[in-house]
Design a protein around this motif. Structure first.
Motif, short mmCIF file in Angstrom:
data_model
loop_
_atom_site.label_atom_id
_atom_site.label_comp_id
_atom_site.label_asym_id
_atom_site.label_seq_id
_atom_site.Cartn_x
_atom_site.Cartn_y
_atom_site.Cartn_z
N ASN A 24 6.54 -6.98 -9.23
CA ASN A 24 7.12 -5.66 -8.99
C ASN A 24 8.14 -5.31 -10.07
OD1 ASN A 24 5.75 -4.85 -6.74
ND2 ASN A 24 7.41 -5.24 -5.28
N VAL A 27 14.35 -2.49 -9.79
CA VAL A 27 14.81 -1.14 -9.40
C VAL A 27 16.17 -1.22 -8.71
CG1 VAL A 27 14.20 1.00 -8.19
CG2 VAL A 27 12.38 -0.50 -8.99
N HIS A 44 16.12 -3.64 -5.34
CA HIS A 44 14.96 -4.41 -4.88
C HIS A 44 15.25 -5.87 -5.20
CE1 HIS A 44 10.92 -5.32 -3.83
NE2 HIS A 44 10.45 -5.46 -5.05
N HIS A 51 12.40 -1.92 -0.94
CA HIS A 51 12.62 -1.27 -2.22
C HIS A 51 14.09 -0.85 -2.32
CE1 HIS A 51 8.11 -0.18 -2.96
NE2 HIS A 51 8.35 -1.49 -2.92
N ALA A 52 14.50 -0.55 -3.55
CA ALA A 52 15.91 -0.25 -3.81
C ALA A 52 16.44 0.91 -2.95
CB ALA A 52 16.08 0.10 -5.29
N GLU A 53 15.65 1.98 -2.85
CA GLU A 53 16.10 3.17 -2.12
C GLU A 53 16.32 2.83 -0.65
OE1 GLU A 53 13.51 2.67 -4.05
OE2 GLU A 53 12.69 4.51 -4.87
N CYS A 77 8.59 5.59 -4.54
CA CYS A 77 7.15 5.42 -4.28
C CYS A 77 6.67 6.34 -3.17
CB CYS A 77 6.83 3.97 -3.99
SG CYS A 77 7.48 3.39 -2.43
N HIS A 79 3.53 5.50 -1.57
CA HIS A 79 2.42 4.79 -0.91
C HIS A 79 2.92 3.84 0.19
CE1 HIS A 79 4.10 1.78 -3.54
NE2 HIS A 79 3.30 0.84 -3.06
N GLY A 81 2.90 0.40 1.04
CA GLY A 81 2.64 -0.93 0.49
C GLY A 81 3.17 -1.93 1.50
N LYS A 82 4.02 -2.83 1.02
CA LYS A 82 4.64 -3.79 1.95
C LYS A 82 5.67 -3.10 2.83
CE LYS A 82 3.46 -7.66 -0.76
NZ LYS A 82 2.85 -6.75 -1.79
N ASP A 104 6.91 6.37 -12.24
CA ASP A 104 6.32 5.07 -11.94
C ASP A 104 4.96 4.96 -12.64
OD1 ASP A 104 5.23 2.79 -10.88
OD2 ASP A 104 5.90 3.16 -8.83
N ASN A 106 2.71 2.93 -12.10
CA ASN A 106 1.69 2.46 -11.16
C ASN A 106 0.79 3.65 -10.78
OD1 ASN A 106 0.18 1.49 -9.06
ND2 ASN A 106 1.90 0.56 -7.96
C1 AOF Z 1 10.35 2.09 -5.55
N1 AOF Z 1 11.45 1.32 -5.40
O1 AOF Z 1 12.48 -0.64 -5.45
C2 AOF Z 1 10.23 -0.58 -6.10
C3 AOF Z 1 9.10 0.26 -6.29
O2 AOF Z 1 4.18 -4.15 -3.01
P1 AOF Z 1 5.15 -3.08 -2.63
O3 AOF Z 1 4.84 -2.40 -1.36
O4 AOF Z 1 6.58 -3.56 -2.70
O5 AOF Z 1 4.99 -1.92 -3.71
C4 AOF Z 1 5.14 -2.21 -5.05
C5 AOF Z 1 4.98 -0.95 -5.86
O6 AOF Z 1 5.99 -0.04 -5.48
C6 AOF Z 1 5.18 -1.21 -7.33
O7 AOF Z 1 3.96 -1.46 -7.99
C7 AOF Z 1 5.82 0.08 -7.80
O8 AOF Z 1 4.85 1.08 -8.00
C8 AOF Z 1 6.66 0.46 -6.62
N2 AOF Z 1 7.94 -0.25 -6.72
N3 AOF Z 1 9.22 1.57 -6.04
O9 AOF Z 1 10.39 3.28 -5.26
C9 AOF Z 1 11.45 0.02 -5.64
N4 AOF Z 1 10.18 -1.90 -6.33
#
Ligand code: AOF
Ligand code: ZN
Length: 357
Positions: A24, A27, A44, A51-53, A77, A79, A81-82, A104, A106
């Motif tokens: 990751n 952030v 993060h 995540h940081a936010e 983000c 999406h 995700g975790k 981002d 990604n």
């Molecule tokens: C954010 N804030 O602090 C981070 C972000 O596997 P996950 O669910 O943790 O998602 C990882 C993806 O989320 C990573 O590839 C990137 O696109 C975003 N990471 N985004 O808003 C964060 N670590």
């Protein structure tokens, strides 16, 4: 409002998790209330965690952030995700402005996070300290946009570019301060990579959770060399040979094709990236490996000690066929110069290393 200073703070917070969030991005986040006072910070901390936010916003009471501003080095983000999308949480908490450093890279997020925020009527300011934010996540950018491992080389030389005297004495060219910085640098990378020549000449321990040794002829001592005593280890060797049957559990032997009489570095990097999920590698070796790795290098950390060895017999830090014309030289750009008295360290990048995506 001085968003640049607040973005610096985000970068600083993000950096606290170096070595703990890969694959990751790093952030960090700062939250201001409607009077533009800092009311929360977050980052993060670990792969798989908030995540940081979310880290910053969940420290606040229900309405504290309403009408406020959130500053973060990476686009929030969009999406599941975790954790659920950060953009949704920002909207839910009623922030009125979001300031970001960079989009981002990604592909499942890129632009969608910002779109969500804008559609909810939130003002978005983009590109604050963008270059610094990109540099912070250069490994993540390469992973997302090129699907390749990020390659860095660390070397320490005299002023005249020698890593050892002719007789091979090479230990302690640089000072304690410089060597302490090397530990910080190692921590930023998923693995460190060295050669059998360095293992045999210096018998280094190279503390790191993942280490890679290029040992074409299997000539290092797998039972006694310090480097094999801890960590997860990958040993690449000539595929025509037979790896030792009995070896410690932390050693993984990987047969490798040969190119021009040497292990094929491109194969090594691909194998580590695709099969082991290793996103970045720090090379700490001698002139021969540095010389062949140079064309893959995204970054160089070059420590200079104010010493001069002279003549032509000392070992060069990049041992490869000399280029004829200066215009054909491998070209890097210096991004920082730091003092570790009495030594200095230059950090250099390939000029296009954080190109746009
Ligand atoms: C954010 N804030 O602090 C981070 C972000 O596997 P996950 O669910 O943790 O998602 C990882 C993806 O989320 C990573 O590839 C990137 O696109 C975003 N990471 N985004 O808003 C964060 N670590
Ligand atoms: Zn997020």
């Amino acid at each position: 409002m001085d968003y640049e200073n607040l973005m610096k703070k985000c970068i600083e917070l993000a950096g606290k998790a170096e070595g703990a969030v890969s694959p990751n991005p790093l952030v960090g986040c700062v939250v201001l209330n409607s009077d533009e006072k800092i009311i929360s910070e977050g980052y993060h901390k670990k792969y798989g965690e908030n995540h940081a936010e979310r880290d910053a916003l969940l420290k606040l009471s229900e309405d504290e952030a309403r009408g406020g501003t959130l500053i973060v080095n990476l686009e929030p983000c969009s999406h599941f995700g975790k954790t659920p999308p950060c953009a949704d949480l920002i909207i839910e908490k009623g922030l009125k402005k979001v300031v970001i450093g960079m989009k981002d890279p990604n592909p499942i997020v890129s632009g969608r996070g910002l779109e969500k925020l804008k559609n909810a009527g939130i003002e978005v300011i983009e590109g604050v300290l963008e270059e610094d934010c990109r540099r912070l996540n250069e490994v993540f950018i390469k992973d997302m946009t090129e699907n390749k491992i990020f390659v860095a080389i660390k070397t320490a030389t005299t002023l005249d570019g020698k890593i050892a005297t002719a007789s091979g004495s090479s230990k302690w060219i640089t000072s304690d301060g410089a060597r302490a910085e090397v530990l910080n640098i190692r921590n930023r990378y998923d693995c460190i990579l060295t050669s059998s020549s360095t293992v045999i000449a210096d018998n280094p321990t190279m503390r790191h959770k993942t280490k890679v040794v290029l040992d074409r002829t299997l000539k290092t001592d797998f039972k006694t060399a310090n480097i094999y005593k801890e960590g997860r280890i990958f040993v690449f060797y000539d595929e025509k040979l037979v790896a030792p049957l009995e070896h410690a559990k932390n050693l993984n032997f990987i047969p490798c094709p040969i190119e021009n009489g040497r292990l094929d570095l491109e194969y090594v990097f691909e194998k580590l990236y695709l099969e082991e999920g290793i996103k970045s590698v720090l090379i700490e070796a001698g002139g021969r490996l540095n010389g062949s790795a140079l064309k893959f290098a995204d970054k160089i950390y070059h420590f200079f000690a104010p010493k001069i060895l002279g003549d032509n017999s000392g070992k060069s830090c990049y041992d490869f066929r000399q280029v004829e014309d200066i215009s054909d030289a491998e070209n890097f750009r210096i991004v920082s110069a730091k003092t570790f008295s009495p030594d200095i360290m230059l950090e250099l990048v390939k000029s296009d290393s954080v190109k746009k995506f």
